[in-house]
Each structure stands twice: as structure tokens, then as C-alpha cells.
Design a protein around this motif. Structure first.
Motif, PDB file in Angstrom:
ATOM      1  N   ASP A  15       0.835  -1.207   0.000  1.00  0.00           N
ATOM      2  CA  ASP A  15       0.000   0.000   0.000  1.00  0.00           C
ATOM      3  C   ASP A  15       0.869   1.255   0.000  1.00  0.00           C
ATOM      4  OD1 ASP A  15      -2.407  -1.306  -0.091  1.00  0.00           O
ATOM      5  OD2 ASP A  15      -2.783  -1.234   2.062  1.00  0.00           O
ATOM      6  N   GLY A  16       1.999   1.182   0.694  1.00  0.00           N
ATOM      7  CA  GLY A  16       2.925   2.313   0.709  1.00  0.00           C
ATOM      8  C   GLY A  16       3.503   2.587  -0.666  1.00  0.00           C
ATOM      9  N   LYS A  17       3.853   1.534  -1.379  1.00  0.00           N
ATOM     10  CA  LYS A  17       4.383   1.700  -2.740  1.00  0.00           C
ATOM     11  C   LYS A  17       3.338   2.294  -3.677  1.00  0.00           C
ATOM     12  CE  LYS A  17       7.746  -2.083  -2.472  1.00  0.00           C
ATOM     13  NZ  LYS A  17       8.110  -3.425  -2.993  1.00  0.00           N
ATOM     14  N   ILE A  18       2.085   1.842  -3.520  1.00  0.00           N
ATOM     15  CA  ILE A  18       1.000   2.378  -4.345  1.00  0.00           C
ATOM     16  C   ILE A  18       0.821   3.865  -4.084  1.00  0.00           C
ATOM     17  CG2 ILE A  18      -1.501   2.321  -4.717  1.00  0.00           C
ATOM     18  CD1 ILE A  18      -1.358  -0.716  -4.145  1.00  0.00           C
ATOM     19  N   ALA A  19       0.863   4.253  -2.820  1.00  0.00           N
ATOM     20  CA  ALA A  19       0.716   5.662  -2.457  1.00  0.00           C
ATOM     21  C   ALA A  19       1.856   6.498  -3.027  1.00  0.00           C
ATOM     22  CB  ALA A  19       0.670   5.805  -0.943  1.00  0.00           C
ATOM     23  N   GLU A  20       3.080   5.958  -2.996  1.00  0.00           N
ATOM     24  CA  GLU A  20       4.235   6.682  -3.552  1.00  0.00           C
ATOM     25  C   GLU A  20       4.083   6.881  -5.052  1.00  0.00           C
ATOM     26  OE1 GLU A  20       7.843   4.705  -2.564  1.00  0.00           O
ATOM     27  OE2 GLU A  20       7.523   4.842  -0.397  1.00  0.00           O
ATOM     28  N   LEU A  21       3.661   5.828  -5.756  1.00  0.00           N
ATOM     29  CA  LEU A  21       3.479   5.928  -7.203  1.00  0.00           C
ATOM     30  C   LEU A  21       2.403   6.944  -7.563  1.00  0.00           C
ATOM     31  CD1 LEU A  21       3.723   2.192  -8.312  1.00  0.00           C
ATOM     32  CD2 LEU A  21       5.298   4.019  -8.911  1.00  0.00           C
ATOM     33  N   LYS A  22       1.324   6.954  -6.808  1.00  0.00           N
ATOM     34  CA  LYS A  22       0.256   7.926  -7.073  1.00  0.00           C
ATOM     35  C   LYS A  22       0.731   9.345  -6.823  1.00  0.00           C
ATOM     36  CE  LYS A  22      -3.755   4.937  -6.240  1.00  0.00           C
ATOM     37  NZ  LYS A  22      -4.925   4.656  -5.396  1.00  0.00           N
ATOM     38  N   HIS A  23       1.576   9.500  -5.810  1.00  0.00           N
ATOM     39  CA  HIS A  23       2.120  10.832  -5.518  1.00  0.00           C
ATOM     40  C   HIS A  23       3.028  11.311  -6.648  1.00  0.00           C
ATOM     41  CE1 HIS A  23       3.559  14.192  -3.149  1.00  0.00           C
ATOM     42  NE2 HIS A  23       4.820  13.813  -3.397  1.00  0.00           N
ATOM     43  N   VAL A  24       3.842  10.371  -7.184  1.00  0.00           N
ATOM     44  CA  VAL A  24       4.723  10.715  -8.303  1.00  0.00           C
ATOM     45  C   VAL A  24       3.903  11.090  -9.530  1.00  0.00           C
ATOM     46  CG1 VAL A  24       6.407   9.778  -9.930  1.00  0.00           C
ATOM     47  CG2 VAL A  24       6.648   9.318  -7.491  1.00  0.00           C
ATOM     48  N   ALA A  25       2.828  10.347  -9.763  1.00  0.00           N
ATOM     49  CA  ALA A  25       1.997  10.581 -10.948  1.00  0.00           C
ATOM     50  C   ALA A  25       1.340  11.949 -10.922  1.00  0.00           C
ATOM     51  CB  ALA A  25       0.930   9.502 -11.054  1.00  0.00           C
ATOM     52  N   GLY A  27       2.604  14.568  -9.789  1.00  0.00           N
ATOM     53  CA  GLY A  27       3.609  15.628  -9.915  1.00  0.00           C
ATOM     54  C   GLY A  27       4.154  15.787 -11.318  1.00  0.00           C
ATOM     55  N   GLY A  28       3.651  15.045 -12.292  1.00  0.00           N
ATOM     56  CA  GLY A  28       4.159  15.175 -13.658  1.00  0.00           C
ATOM     57  C   GLY A  28       3.253  14.488 -14.654  1.00  0.00           C
ATOM     58  N   ASP A  29       3.825  14.229 -15.846  1.00  0.00           N
ATOM     59  CA  ASP A  29       3.052  13.633 -16.931  1.00  0.00           C
ATOM     60  C   ASP A  29       3.249  12.123 -17.026  1.00  0.00           C
ATOM     61  OD1 ASP A  29       2.148  16.156 -17.631  1.00  0.00           O
ATOM     62  OD2 ASP A  29       3.902  16.529 -18.910  1.00  0.00           O
ATOM     63  N   ILE A  30       3.848  11.531 -16.007  1.00  0.00           N
ATOM     64  CA  ILE A  30       4.127  10.099 -16.045  1.00  0.00           C
ATOM     65  C   ILE A  30       2.835   9.309 -15.832  1.00  0.00           C
ATOM     66  CG2 ILE A  30       5.470   8.249 -14.981  1.00  0.00           C
ATOM     67  CD1 ILE A  30       7.364  10.409 -13.916  1.00  0.00           C
ATOM     68  N   ASN A  31       2.604   8.331 -16.704  1.00  0.00           N
ATOM     69  CA  ASN A  31       1.423   7.477 -16.587  1.00  0.00           C
ATOM     70  C   ASN A  31       1.833   6.141 -15.964  1.00  0.00           C
ATOM     71  OD1 ASN A  31      -0.914   6.089 -16.786  1.00  0.00           O
ATOM     72  ND2 ASN A  31      -1.207   6.388 -18.998  1.00  0.00           N
ATOM     73  N   ILE A  32       1.450   5.954 -14.748  1.00  0.00           N
ATOM     74  CA  ILE A  32       1.849   4.726 -14.042  1.00  0.00           C
ATOM     75  C   ILE A  32       0.615   3.899 -13.660  1.00  0.00           C
ATOM     76  CG2 ILE A  32       4.057   5.498 -13.131  1.00  0.00           C
ATOM     77  CD1 ILE A  32       1.878   5.933 -10.566  1.00  0.00           C
ATOM     78  N   ALA A  33      -0.483   4.111 -14.362  1.00  0.00           N
ATOM     79  CA  ALA A  33      -1.734   3.427 -14.038  1.00  0.00           C
ATOM     80  C   ALA A  33      -1.586   1.914 -14.095  1.00  0.00           C
ATOM     81  CB  ALA A  33      -2.837   3.874 -14.994  1.00  0.00           C
ATOM     82  N   GLU A  34      -0.835   1.433 -15.094  1.00  0.00           N
ATOM     83  CA  GLU A  34      -0.663  -0.012 -15.244  1.00  0.00           C
ATOM     84  C   GLU A  34       0.101  -0.600 -14.062  1.00  0.00           C
ATOM     85  OE1 GLU A  34       1.255  -3.217 -18.391  1.00  0.00           O
ATOM     86  OE2 GLU A  34       0.898  -1.150 -19.032  1.00  0.00           O
ATOM     87  N   GLU A  35       1.152   0.093 -13.629  1.00  0.00           N
ATOM     88  CA  GLU A  35       1.949  -0.386 -12.498  1.00  0.00           C
ATOM     89  C   GLU A  35       1.134  -0.376 -11.203  1.00  0.00           C
ATOM     90  OE1 GLU A  35       5.146  -2.085 -10.729  1.00  0.00           O
ATOM     91  OE2 GLU A  35       4.890  -1.662 -12.873  1.00  0.00           O
ATOM     92  N   VAL A  36       0.324   0.676 -11.033  1.00  0.00           N
ATOM     93  CA  VAL A  36      -0.524   0.772  -9.845  1.00  0.00           C
ATOM     94  C   VAL A  36      -1.551  -0.364  -9.837  1.00  0.00           C
ATOM     95  CG1 VAL A  36      -2.336   2.136  -8.719  1.00  0.00           C
ATOM     96  CG2 VAL A  36      -0.247   3.248  -9.494  1.00  0.00           C
ATOM     97  N   ALA A  37      -2.127  -0.638 -11.000  1.00  0.00           N
ATOM     98  CA  ALA A  37      -3.122  -1.714 -11.102  1.00  0.00           C
ATOM     99  C   ALA A  37      -2.506  -3.065 -10.739  1.00  0.00           C
ATOM    100  CB  ALA A  37      -3.693  -1.761 -12.515  1.00  0.00           C
ATOM    101  N   LYS A  38      -1.252  -3.299 -11.170  1.00  0.00           N
ATOM    102  CA  LYS A  38      -0.560  -4.548 -10.839  1.00  0.00           C
ATOM    103  C   LYS A  38      -0.351  -4.675  -9.335  1.00  0.00           C
ATOM    104  CE  LYS A  38       2.046  -5.190 -15.155  1.00  0.00           C
ATOM    105  NZ  LYS A  38       3.413  -5.192 -15.760  1.00  0.00           N
TER     106      LYS A  38
END
Length: 319
Positions: A15-25, A27-38
Motif C-alpha cells: 500500500d505504501g508503494k501504491i501511495a508513492e506511485l500515485k504521488h509521483v503521478a 507531480g508530472g506527466d508520467i502514466n503509471i496506471a498499469e503499475e498501480v493496477a498490478k
């Protein structure tokens, strides 16, 4: 922040990693939806694996989870026109047991239960759900009121046990609990109880000597807490895990023993992870139980309840 139990550390890390990825997303144009879904899929799989094999001690920890819904949460979700009633008309109002009149899904009822509180201040105010004699005398008053107006009674049990303080003993704690159990058994209206968290000792039974007892999947119900049992048998609370195993306090064990009548499945990861869904499931179970008694006379309702506990006692003696 969500509160994670000791055995949930791997889930907390994901859950911590998911929260970090969402925070990064954000802050910019990075699309990490697939990684978050995994990661979310992995978290759900881990939750299923973890909660499918909980030990009795781990279930005890879930039942005590600080974010688990309490009496007031279920009343807010399931009861309309709630009018709280206070005091035992003899000494004081005990905030550990709350109750009053309301409409449970349109049906007039008397509903009461233990309230633990949801933060430090409210937990102290409600004495952590541990009632004193005046709390059980208030419960008696409300049950007698229900009988007078022919209203069914619903009780929600969630207490570590009755308050063991000197002042409670001085005011007749044991007598108050005994009379509350007696009142549960003698009233001529349906009584449905739900174990929603901890069902500890006589403090729980005082509200749970019911026609029909339902129990949330990850709640516990026992004659003594695991720590208390360990302190007596092994002279050390550190043996609480062994005590929890021996006490047969889980919903599955108690259903098999015939102590409870029905288990209500909790959402994945426990009631605290989906409060609304838990309230709906519990409400469905309580409503179905109450409906069974719609056409029964008061004498039949009382006779069935008394026979249930007599049979339970005979079965225990013959075991």
C-alpha cells in the motif's frame, strides 16, 4: 493514515508503494496506471491469502482493530429516528452502553450496545466499552421498556468485559450482570444479538442471551480474554496466543459448538476496510432474524429462547 496490524506488514508495504506511485503521478506527466493496477491486484491477492488463514490470536487483533466500526457507526448506517435514552434511574448514566428507540429499516426497535469510542478522548469517555453496574441496569430498563411496548430488542456486543474496578464491585457488578442476563431470558419480545468485535466475559453475555445470535466473521466471543486466561493458567500474558487457540473464541468454533447461530461474512481485509458494506451485511442478517418472529406470540418467543440455553447447557454437560 490506515492502521496495520503486525501480521499485515507485507500488505502495508505494498500500500505504501501504491501511495508513492500515485504521488509521483500527480507531480508530472508520467502514466503509471498499469503499475498501480498490478500492485493493487497483488495487494488484493495477499489480503485474500492472509485473511484466509488467520489464527485465533490474529482474529482477536482484528476484532480489536482501532478503526473497526462500533455501535454508533452501525446505528448511523442502519437506524433512523434514533432517540437515545440515558441513565439507570438509580445512580448514573454509563456511557459504555448506549441505547434507545429507533426504526431499524423501518421497523420500530429498541437497540443498544457497547460503545468503545474511536479516539483517545472518546475511548476514555466510554471507558473503552467496559460497563459498570449502572450500564447493565440501564440495559435492563431498556429491555423492560421494549417489552412494555412490544418492541423487538437488538443488541450489538463489543466489549473486553465488564469494568473490574473497585467502585463497580462496590455497587454490585455481579448482581447487575446476573439480572441483565435474567432480563434477556424473561422478556416476551424477540431479542437478536450481534457480536461485532470483542465479546468478552459476562459483560458480553449480559446483552447476548438472545433468541438469535449473529457474529461477524472476524469477531471473538469468550468467557475471558486471551491475556486474562494466560495470566491465570501460565502466570504470564505472553502466552496469550496459546490461550486464544485453547479458548475456541472464533466465529467458526462457536458456530460448530452451537453457541452462536449465524456467521456474517466480512469484506476482504475486515470490517474496518469497508464499513458501509459490513453494516449492510449485518443489517441483512439481523433483519432476517427479526422477521422469523413476526408471527410468534410473546410466550413462544420467550420459551424458545429459554429452551435454547437449556439445551446448550445439557449439551455441555454431556460433552
Amino acid at each position: 493514515m490506515a492502521t496495520y496490524l503486525e501480521f499485515e506488514k507485507p500488505i502495508a508495504e505494498l500500500d505504501g508503494k501504491i501511495a508513492e506511485l500515485k504521488h509521483v503521478a500527480t507531480g508530472g506527466d508520467i502514466n503509471i496506471a498499469e503499475e498501480v493496477a498490478k500492485l493493487q491486484s497483488k495487494t488484493e491477492k495477499l489480503l485474500k491469502q492472509t485473511y484466509a488463514k488467520l489464527t485465533p490470536w490474529q482474529k482477536t487483533l482484528v476484532a480489536r482493530h482501532p478503526e473497526r466500526p462500533h455501535f454508533r457507526d452501525y446505528v448511523a448506517a442502519l437506524v433512523t429516528d434514533f432517540v437515545p435514552l440515558a441513565g439507570d434511574r438509580a445512580f448514573a448514566d454509563d456511557r459504555a452502553i448506549q441505547g434507545g428507540l429507533g426504526r431499524f429499516r423501518g421497523r420500530p426497535v429498541v437497540i443498544m450496545g457497547h460503545e468503545k469510542g474511536n479516539d483517545t478522548q472518546s475511548r476514555v469517555r466510554h471507558n473503552f466499552g467496559m460497563a459498570k453496574p449502572e450500564g447493565y441496569r440501564k440495559a435492563i430498563r431498556l429491555m423492560e421498556l421494549a417489552e412494555r411496548f412490544e418492541l423487538p430488542v437488538v443488541t450489538l456486543v463489543d466489549t473486553p468485559g465488564a469494568y473490574p474496578g473497585v467502585e463497580a464491585e462496590a455497587r454490585g457488578q455481579a448482581e447487575a450482570i446476573a439480572r441483565s442476563i435474567e432480563t434477556c431470558l424473561k422478556i416476551k419480545v424477540p431479542l437478536v444479538s450481534a457480536i461485532i468485535g470483542e465479546g468478552g466475559s459476562g459483560g458480553a453475555i449480559a446483552l447476548a442471551a438472545a433468541n438469535h445470535i449473529v457474529m461477524l466473521e472476524h469477531s471473538v466471543y469468550s468467557v475471558i480474554s486471551p491475556e486474562g486466561c494466560a495470566s491465570i493458567l501460565w502466570r504470564s500474558a505472553e502466552q496469550a496466543k496459546d490461550a486464544a487457540e485453547a479458548l475456541k473464541l472464533t466465529a467458526e468454533d462457536l458456530k460448530q459448538l452451537g453457541v452462536i447461530d449465524e456467521i456474517v461474512a466480512e469484506p476482504l481485509g475486515g470490517a474496518h476496510r469497508a464499513r458501509g458494506e459490513t453494516a449492510t451485511r449485518l443489517g441483512d442478517a439481523v433483519e432476517a432474524a427479526l422477521t422469523k418472529y413476526d408471527n410468534q406470540s410473546g410466550a413462544d418467543v420467550r420459551a424458545e429462547r429459554r429452551q435454547k440455553f437449556l439445551d446448550m447447557g445439557r449439551q455441555g454437560l454431556n460433552a
